[in-house]
Design a protein around this motif. Sequence first.
Motif, short mmCIF file in Angstrom:
data_model
loop_
_atom_site.label_atom_id
_atom_site.label_comp_id
_atom_site.label_asym_id
_atom_site.label_seq_id
_atom_site.Cartn_x
_atom_site.Cartn_y
_atom_site.Cartn_z
N PRO A 15 31.93 -10.27 45.60
CA PRO A 15 31.90 -9.26 46.66
C PRO A 15 32.67 -8.01 46.29
O PRO A 15 32.56 -7.00 46.96
CB PRO A 15 32.56 -9.97 47.84
CG PRO A 15 33.48 -10.98 47.20
CD PRO A 15 32.77 -11.43 45.97
N ASN A 16 33.45 -8.04 45.21
CA ASN A 16 34.26 -6.88 44.85
C ASN A 16 33.53 -5.92 43.93
O ASN A 16 34.08 -4.90 43.56
CB ASN A 16 35.56 -7.33 44.17
CG ASN A 16 36.44 -8.11 45.12
OD1 ASN A 16 36.61 -7.72 46.27
ND2 ASN A 16 36.99 -9.23 44.65
N THR A 17 32.33 -6.25 43.50
CA THR A 17 31.58 -5.39 42.60
C THR A 17 30.21 -5.08 43.19
O THR A 17 29.42 -5.98 43.40
CB THR A 17 31.40 -6.06 41.23
OG1 THR A 17 32.69 -6.37 40.70
CG2 THR A 17 30.68 -5.12 40.26
N ASN A 18 29.97 -3.82 43.47
CA ASN A 18 28.69 -3.39 44.01
C ASN A 18 27.80 -2.97 42.85
O ASN A 18 28.03 -1.95 42.22
CB ASN A 18 28.91 -2.22 44.98
CG ASN A 18 27.62 -1.76 45.60
OD1 ASN A 18 26.55 -2.23 45.23
ND2 ASN A 18 27.72 -0.85 46.56
N LEU A 19 26.78 -3.77 42.56
CA LEU A 19 25.93 -3.51 41.39
C LEU A 19 25.01 -2.33 41.59
O LEU A 19 24.35 -1.90 40.66
CB LEU A 19 25.13 -4.76 41.04
CG LEU A 19 25.99 -5.94 40.59
CD1 LEU A 19 25.11 -7.13 40.28
CD2 LEU A 19 26.81 -5.56 39.38
N GLU A 44 30.37 -5.61 33.38
CA GLU A 44 31.41 -6.60 33.13
C GLU A 44 32.76 -5.92 32.89
O GLU A 44 33.80 -6.40 33.36
CB GLU A 44 31.03 -7.45 31.90
CG GLU A 44 32.06 -8.49 31.50
CD GLU A 44 32.33 -9.51 32.59
OE1 GLU A 44 33.46 -10.05 32.62
OE2 GLU A 44 31.43 -9.77 33.40
N SER A 45 32.76 -4.81 32.18
CA SER A 45 34.01 -4.10 31.92
C SER A 45 34.64 -3.60 33.21
O SER A 45 35.85 -3.75 33.42
CB SER A 45 33.75 -2.91 30.98
OG SER A 45 33.32 -3.35 29.71
N VAL A 46 33.84 -3.02 34.09
CA VAL A 46 34.37 -2.51 35.35
C VAL A 46 34.88 -3.66 36.22
O VAL A 46 35.91 -3.53 36.90
CB VAL A 46 33.31 -1.67 36.09
CG1 VAL A 46 33.78 -1.30 37.49
CG2 VAL A 46 32.99 -0.41 35.29
N LYS A 47 34.19 -4.79 36.19
CA LYS A 47 34.66 -5.96 36.94
C LYS A 47 36.05 -6.37 36.47
O LYS A 47 36.93 -6.69 37.28
CB LYS A 47 33.69 -7.13 36.77
CG LYS A 47 32.42 -7.02 37.60
CD LYS A 47 31.43 -8.13 37.27
CE LYS A 47 32.03 -9.51 37.50
NZ LYS A 47 31.04 -10.58 37.21
N ARG A 48 36.26 -6.37 35.15
CA ARG A 48 37.57 -6.75 34.62
C ARG A 48 38.65 -5.77 35.06
O ARG A 48 39.77 -6.17 35.40
CB ARG A 48 37.52 -6.81 33.09
CG ARG A 48 36.63 -7.92 32.54
CD ARG A 48 36.76 -8.02 31.02
NE ARG A 48 35.83 -8.98 30.44
CZ ARG A 48 35.80 -9.31 29.16
NH1 ARG A 48 36.66 -8.75 28.31
NH2 ARG A 48 34.93 -10.19 28.71
N VAL A 49 38.33 -4.48 35.03
CA VAL A 49 39.31 -3.48 35.47
C VAL A 49 39.65 -3.68 36.94
O VAL A 49 40.82 -3.65 37.34
CB VAL A 49 38.76 -2.06 35.24
CG1 VAL A 49 39.75 -1.03 35.79
CG2 VAL A 49 38.53 -1.80 33.76
N GLN A 55 43.11 -5.21 41.51
CA GLN A 55 43.29 -6.05 42.69
C GLN A 55 44.53 -6.93 42.56
O GLN A 55 45.26 -7.16 43.52
CB GLN A 55 42.04 -6.90 42.91
CG GLN A 55 40.83 -6.09 43.38
CD GLN A 55 39.51 -6.79 43.14
OE1 GLN A 55 39.48 -7.93 42.65
NE2 GLN A 55 38.41 -6.12 43.44
N GLY A 56 44.77 -7.42 41.35
CA GLY A 56 45.95 -8.25 41.13
C GLY A 56 47.23 -7.47 41.33
O GLY A 56 48.26 -8.04 41.73
N ILE A 57 47.22 -6.19 41.05
CA ILE A 57 48.41 -5.36 41.22
C ILE A 57 48.61 -4.93 42.67
O ILE A 57 49.71 -4.99 43.21
CB ILE A 57 48.33 -4.11 40.31
CG1 ILE A 57 48.36 -4.52 38.83
CG2 ILE A 57 49.45 -3.13 40.61
CD1 ILE A 57 48.10 -3.37 37.86
N VAL A 62 41.70 -2.47 47.23
CA VAL A 62 41.11 -1.72 46.12
C VAL A 62 39.62 -1.57 46.41
O VAL A 62 38.86 -2.55 46.35
CB VAL A 62 41.32 -2.44 44.78
CG1 VAL A 62 40.61 -1.69 43.65
CG2 VAL A 62 42.81 -2.59 44.48
N PRO A 63 39.16 -0.36 46.69
CA PRO A 63 37.73 -0.17 47.00
C PRO A 63 36.89 -0.20 45.72
O PRO A 63 37.41 -0.06 44.61
CB PRO A 63 37.70 1.22 47.64
CG PRO A 63 38.82 1.95 46.99
CD PRO A 63 39.90 0.92 46.76
N ASP A 64 35.60 -0.40 45.89
CA ASP A 64 34.69 -0.28 44.75
C ASP A 64 34.60 1.19 44.35
O ASP A 64 34.63 2.09 45.20
CB ASP A 64 33.29 -0.77 45.12
CG ASP A 64 33.24 -2.28 45.28
OD1 ASP A 64 33.98 -2.95 44.55
OD2 ASP A 64 32.48 -2.76 46.12
#
Length: 775
Positions: A33-37, A550-555, A560-562, A570-572
């Motif tokens: 849900p945190n990544t809008n494709l 995938e790269s943006v998901k990792r970022v 979000q962890g911070i 943290v918005p998309d």
Amino acid sequence: METPQHTSENPNDVVSDDDLSPENTNPEDQENPNTNLELPISDSQDESSDPVPDKRPQNTNSNHTETGPSVRRRRRRKRFFTELNANGRPKISGIAQEMDTEALIAISVGFPADSLTEEEIEANVVSRIGGQEQANYIVVRNHILARWRSNVSVWLTREHALETIRAEHKNLVDAAYNFLLEHGYINFGLAPAVKEAKLKSFDGVERANVVIVGAGLAGLIAARQLISMGFKVVVLEGRTRPGGRVKTRKMSGDGVVAAADLGGSILTGINGNPLGVLARQMGLPLHKVRDICPLYLPDGKAVDADVDSRIEVSFNKLLDRVCKLRHDMIEKVKSVDTPLGTALEAFRSVYKVAEDSQERMLLNWHLANLEYANASLMTNLSMAYWDQDDPYEMGGDHCFIPGGNERFVRALAEDLPIFYGRTVQSIRYGIDGVRVYAGGQEFRGDMALCTVPLGVLKKGSIEFVPELPQRKKDAIQRLGYGLLNKVAMLFPYNFWGGEIDTFGHLTEDLSMRGEFFLFYSYSSVSGGPLLVALVAGDAAAKFEMISPVESVKRVLNILQGIFHPKGIVVPDPVQAVCTRWGKDCFTYGSYSYVAIGSSGDDYDILAESVGDGRVFFAGEATNKQYPATMHGAFLSGMREAANILRVARRRSLALTDKVNNDTEESDSLNRLFENPDLTFGSFSALFDPNPNDHGSYALIRVKLEGDKLDLNHLSLYGLITRKQTIQLSKMNGDGNRMNLLHRNFGVKLVGRKGLSNIGESLISRVKAAKLNLTY
């Protein structure tokens, strides 16, 4: 060589594999849900990059109540263990107190305090090295330089320079002014008065044709300088835009816009920096990158301040020990080199630095930062010379340019004769000039300036005929060329706060320590809430094999962890771009570094011209003092424009000498024929001084006259015997004489320069005899 085909402006695009239309996305990704494709996430760099107004949106996140952990100032310069005053900048001595400021300005742009540069010595600015004349010249040079730097919006004339200097020093003013003007230390840039003055040759002389390969910073400023020197210039660029590795991308969506620098982004030191001069001329405010960089652990918690401080001190001590070791090694065993990473790890192990997990992650973050500075892995860096450029580093703050560095590029490229989409395949050079082949066309010139990145030279993408000298080919292979990538993300609002420009993230994976290890906030200068994550070291190459989604998901997971534990959502991103500099066929990487077995000398070798001044080289990898920087590229273009001018003048003098010598020789021969030994019709003859020897030679001249001939006459010469000359004189009419000369004697008449050695020897004997000189 076949030109690579691309469907977009920039070859960083991976349009087939990374197409993010719905039919090409992975269904599993939609479960997050945190990544809008549907968001525009790509590695494309081909959209508009017009400057974006400098405006900052209000933070609409009501949960943003914290500003982050306690922070510490940390250096982001390449130099980590030596300070500016300790690494070789000469101190001012023997200069009057009132001239200290002018001397400091001169030092800031690279001049030594009390001696001449190699370029000044080569330009013969003084009659003798050392002594009072040189001391006076340095004072005059510093004064002229400081006077223009005080107001870079005007064109400083020679007369203005003379106003404040005693008339007795006019020769020194002329020497200093000419040197500073021709080498691009004064009267350069984009101020209207400067641009207008540079539209014509500064000395009124029209010079040769120069073909410039590459429209990056080096090529653009070289073109401008050369045009102002009277050269005719054409610039060939493979891309469909100028700038090369300086690329600003316009990003937008959901009512927010920003300008993202995907390549060169920071002015690394503003003191003496020519790009700072351009900013002043263009009225661009500089934003100092605040030297505060909080670090976060993999779980998002802030790094303990005491542990952070202790490891940073330990890291700098490790580098200091390596510095001392290499000094001893270079002194005792000059040819030995080893990887910087190997030496650091050895000292870390011996001194038991960073033995627990958190300390080790902190140390790895610093190593990643060093890999970012050098665009390469620690295992590739030369322990002996990795920081050879430190003594020359520009002082002052590191700064952002509002709206992106492409504002410089567009202004520099304005009105230049640039041919886009011309990928150069071959550069052929010889005594008659150069021929450059690009896009099926041939471009001819007297000289060429090659400004392509080191990565292109390493790939052998351009054929040189003749081949480059082995010395240069070896330097190209020895020098390193590394990789840095970025993820630029435009968010609907700034959720990370406006108090800092950078923050860092630690990882437990040693091999991926450079992945998103550092974040830059561009909100204050880009026009919108823009965040850029850096990918350095080994992670930079692996990054190009991963899809942008995938790269943006990792970022986002890192962010979000911070911020989630602080109650900050943290918005998309509304748009994201991933760079692919390693796959770019116009660069094959990011910037140069000193690899194992290389040294700063290799930068100088790359800068050397070939073909007796036919092909010149510029770019950051040709600048020993300022490699891997935008200002290094800029200054290299200035340097080569001055070198091209020097060679053109040398050729012009050589040609003038040749013409003068030819004229003197012709005048001397004409004087001999004023009193010939025999004259008949249009013929006249000079006999060998040896008397009564009918077998001796005679030099005959036939003077042809006509309205269509230059100077209304043409003199041709031939060598025959004295007996044949007398035989010719007895013939009636010049026509009969010409037939006898050609058909019977087999003699072809030639111009003055076509005479054989026997003819030249005869002229010398005749001249000696007529002038009563002993031969």
